[in-house]
Enzyme design. Structure first.
Site, PDB file in Angstrom:
ATOM      1  N   ALA A  31       7.328  -3.394   6.282  1.00  0.00           N
ATOM      2  CA  ALA A  31       6.315  -4.134   7.069  1.00  0.00           C
ATOM      3  C   ALA A  31       6.052  -5.483   6.382  1.00  0.00           C
ATOM      4  O   ALA A  31       4.914  -5.871   6.131  1.00  0.00           O
ATOM      5  CB  ALA A  31       5.031  -3.318   7.231  1.00  0.00           C
ATOM      6  N   HIS A  36       5.029 -10.905   0.939  1.00  0.00           N
ATOM      7  CA  HIS A  36       6.232 -10.316   0.323  1.00  0.00           C
ATOM      8  C   HIS A  36       7.313 -11.381   0.120  1.00  0.00           C
ATOM      9  O   HIS A  36       8.011 -11.384  -0.896  1.00  0.00           O
ATOM     10  CB  HIS A  36       6.813  -9.214   1.220  1.00  0.00           C
ATOM     11  CG  HIS A  36       5.929  -8.032   1.404  1.00  0.00           C
ATOM     12  ND1 HIS A  36       5.230  -7.797   2.563  1.00  0.00           N
ATOM     13  CD2 HIS A  36       5.627  -7.008   0.572  1.00  0.00           C
ATOM     14  CE1 HIS A  36       4.551  -6.680   2.446  1.00  0.00           C
ATOM     15  NE2 HIS A  36       4.757  -6.183   1.248  1.00  0.00           N
ATOM     16  N   LYS A 148      -2.712  -9.240  -5.704  1.00  0.00           N
ATOM     17  CA  LYS A 148      -3.814  -8.696  -4.898  1.00  0.00           C
ATOM     18  C   LYS A 148      -4.130  -7.231  -5.239  1.00  0.00           C
ATOM     19  O   LYS A 148      -5.285  -6.833  -5.234  1.00  0.00           O
ATOM     20  CB  LYS A 148      -3.473  -8.812  -3.405  1.00  0.00           C
ATOM     21  CG  LYS A 148      -4.599  -8.346  -2.498  1.00  0.00           C
ATOM     22  CD  LYS A 148      -4.380  -8.784  -1.084  1.00  0.00           C
ATOM     23  CE  LYS A 148      -3.208  -8.122  -0.439  1.00  0.00           C
ATOM     24  NZ  LYS A 148      -3.365  -6.672  -0.264  1.00  0.00           N
ATOM     25  N   GLN A 152      -3.074  -1.659  -9.332  1.00  0.00           N
ATOM     26  CA  GLN A 152      -1.646  -1.308  -9.369  1.00  0.00           C
ATOM     27  C   GLN A 152      -0.940  -2.130 -10.452  1.00  0.00           C
ATOM     28  O   GLN A 152      -0.157  -1.596 -11.243  1.00  0.00           O
ATOM     29  CB  GLN A 152      -1.030  -1.574  -7.992  1.00  0.00           C
ATOM     30  CG  GLN A 152       0.484  -1.491  -7.958  1.00  0.00           C
ATOM     31  CD  GLN A 152       1.038  -1.402  -6.545  1.00  0.00           C
ATOM     32  OE1 GLN A 152       0.953  -0.368  -5.910  1.00  0.00           O
ATOM     33  NE2 GLN A 152       1.627  -2.464  -6.046  1.00  0.00           N
TER      34      GLN A 152
HETATM   35  O1  PAF Z   1       2.565  -2.080  -3.405  1.00  0.00           O
HETATM   36  C1  PAF Z   1       3.324  -1.340  -2.732  1.00  0.00           C
HETATM   37  O2  PAF Z   1       3.792  -1.701  -1.650  1.00  0.00           O
HETATM   38  C2  PAF Z   1       3.665   0.045  -3.244  1.00  0.00           C
HETATM   39  O3  PAF Z   1       2.586   0.602  -3.932  1.00  0.00           O
HETATM   40  C3  PAF Z   1       4.931   0.072  -4.109  1.00  0.00           C
HETATM   41  C4  PAF Z   1       4.746  -0.718  -5.393  1.00  0.00           C
HETATM   42  C5  PAF Z   1       6.107  -0.482  -3.322  1.00  0.00           C
HETATM   43  C6  PAF Z   1       5.265   1.509  -4.503  1.00  0.00           C
HETATM   44  O4  PAF Z   1       5.514   2.312  -3.386  1.00  0.00           O
END
Ligand code: PAF
Length: 278
Positions: A31, A36, A148, A152
Site C-alpha cells: 500500500a 515509502h 514517523k 518501531q
Molecule cells: O512499518 C511497517 O510497515 C512494518 O512494521 C514493517 C517494518 C514492514 C514490518 O512488517
C-alpha cells in the site's frame, strides 16, 4: 528493470550476481505512498542496490485488527516504485514463516509495552520477529525506516545492535502541504476528519513553541491542541527519552522524542518530532 521475487532462495541466487555491492533494504507492508517512495529514494542514495520487501506480516496484527482487510496493492506498488528498486521481495507467509523451521520469535520487552504497544498488545513482538527474519533473508548492509513510527525505530535500532547489523538509516517524515504526515491510514479519513487531523502536526508545533517553559508545560500545550479539536480523541502525547523510550520530566535536558497518537473516527494517526529540551 525491477526483479520481482517471492522466495528467499531467489534472493540467494540474486545476491550471488552482485558480489561486493552494498545492499540497502526497505521493509514495507505494501500500500505504498510518497512516504515509502522517499525511503526507497534514500536507500538508492546510500547503497549500490536496493531491495524492497512487500509483506503484510500476520504476527504484528492483534485480534480485531483485520489482517485480512489490510490493503494489498502489489500492481500499484510496483508501478509506484518504477525503477527505484532493484529487487522487490513479495513472499507468501510460508516463505517468511516456514512451518518446518519457524523463525526465532523476538520480544520487545518493556520498551514495547507503552504507547503503540499499549494500544496494540503483541504488535512489536511480531514486528521485531519479522524484521529480524527479513534481515536474515535479505542480508542488507543498511535498512531504511521512516521516522514517523518512532517506537518501531527505537526497537529496530536496538535489534540491529543486538544482531551486529545492519546499519539503520532513519528518514524524516514526509508531510502533506498542510503538515499532516503521509500515512497509508490517511485514506480512511472522512473529509471532515481529514481537515481536523491537522491538529496532529499543530500539536507538535505547540510543544516546540512552549518547550522553553519546560517539559510539563510544553506537553500540556500540545495535548490542549488535540483536546480542543472535537473530532480528535487524544491517545497519548509525550516527550520520551531516545535512550529507553520512557517519558522525560522537567529535569531532562537534551534531545527528546515527541510522540503523539490520536483517533479520528476509527482511524488512528501517529506523529513524531525531535525536540531539543533546553
Ligand atoms: O512499518 C511497517 O510497515 C512494518 O512494521 C514493517 C517494518 C514492514 C514490518 O512488517
Amino acid at each position: 528493470m525491477v526483479l520481482l521475487v517471492s522466495t528467499a532462495s531467489e534472493l540467494v541466487d540474486w545476491r550471488a550476481t552482485i558480489p561486493g555491492q552494498r545492499i540497502a533494504f526497505v521493509p514495507t507492508m505494501g500500500a505504498l505512498h510518497a512516504g515509502h517512495v522517499r525511503l526507497v529514494e534514500r536507500a538508492r542514495e546510500i547503497a549500490d542496490v536496493v531491495v524492497v520487501s512487500i509483506f503484510v506480516n500476520p504476527t504484528q496484527f492483534g485480534e480485531g485488527e483485520d489482517f485480512e482487510r489490510y490493503p494489498r496493492t502489489l500492481d500499484n506498488d510496483m508501478k509506484l516504485l518504477g525503477d527505484l528498486a532493484d529487487v522487490v521481495y513479495a513472499p507468501n507467509v510460508d516463505d517468511v514463516y516456514p512451518p518446518d523451521a519457524p523463525p526465532l520469535a523476538k520480544t520487545a520487552g518493556p520498551a514495547g509495552i507503552g504507547f503503540e504497544g499499549a494500544a496494540r498488545p503483541g504488535h512489536f513482538d511480531g514486528m521485531l520477529t519479522v524484521v529480524n527474519r527479513l534481515f536474515d533473508i535479505v542480508k542488507p548492509d543498511v535498512a531504511v525506516f521512516g521516522q514517523k513510527d518512532a517506537q518501531q525505530v527505537h526497537l529496530v535500532r536496538r535489534l540491529a545492535i543486538e544482531r551486529g547489523g545492519p546499519e539503520i538509516d532513519v528518514v524524516r517524515t514526509v508531510r502533506e502541504d498542510d503538515g499532516l504526515a503521509r500515512s497509508s491510514r490517511n485514506r480512511y479519513l472522512s473529509p471532515e476528519e481529514r481537515e481536523a487531523a491537522i491538529a496532529v502536526p499543530d500539536s507538535l508545533r505547540a510543544v516546540s513553541a512552549h518547550i522553553d517553559s519546560g517539559v510539563a508545560a510544553a506537553v500540556r500545550a500540545g495535548r490542549a491542541v488535540l483536546t480542543a479539536e472535537p473530532l480528535a480523541r487524544l491517545d497519548y502525547l509525550e516527550l520520551v527519552s531516545p535512550a529507553d523510550f520512557t517519558p522525560v520530566d522537567d529535569t531532562f535536558h537534551g534531545e527528546a522524542t515527541l510522540v503523539v497518537a490520536a483517533r479520528f473516527g476509527t482511524t488512528r494517526l501517529l506523529d513524531t518530532e525531535t525536540i531539543i529540551v533546553p
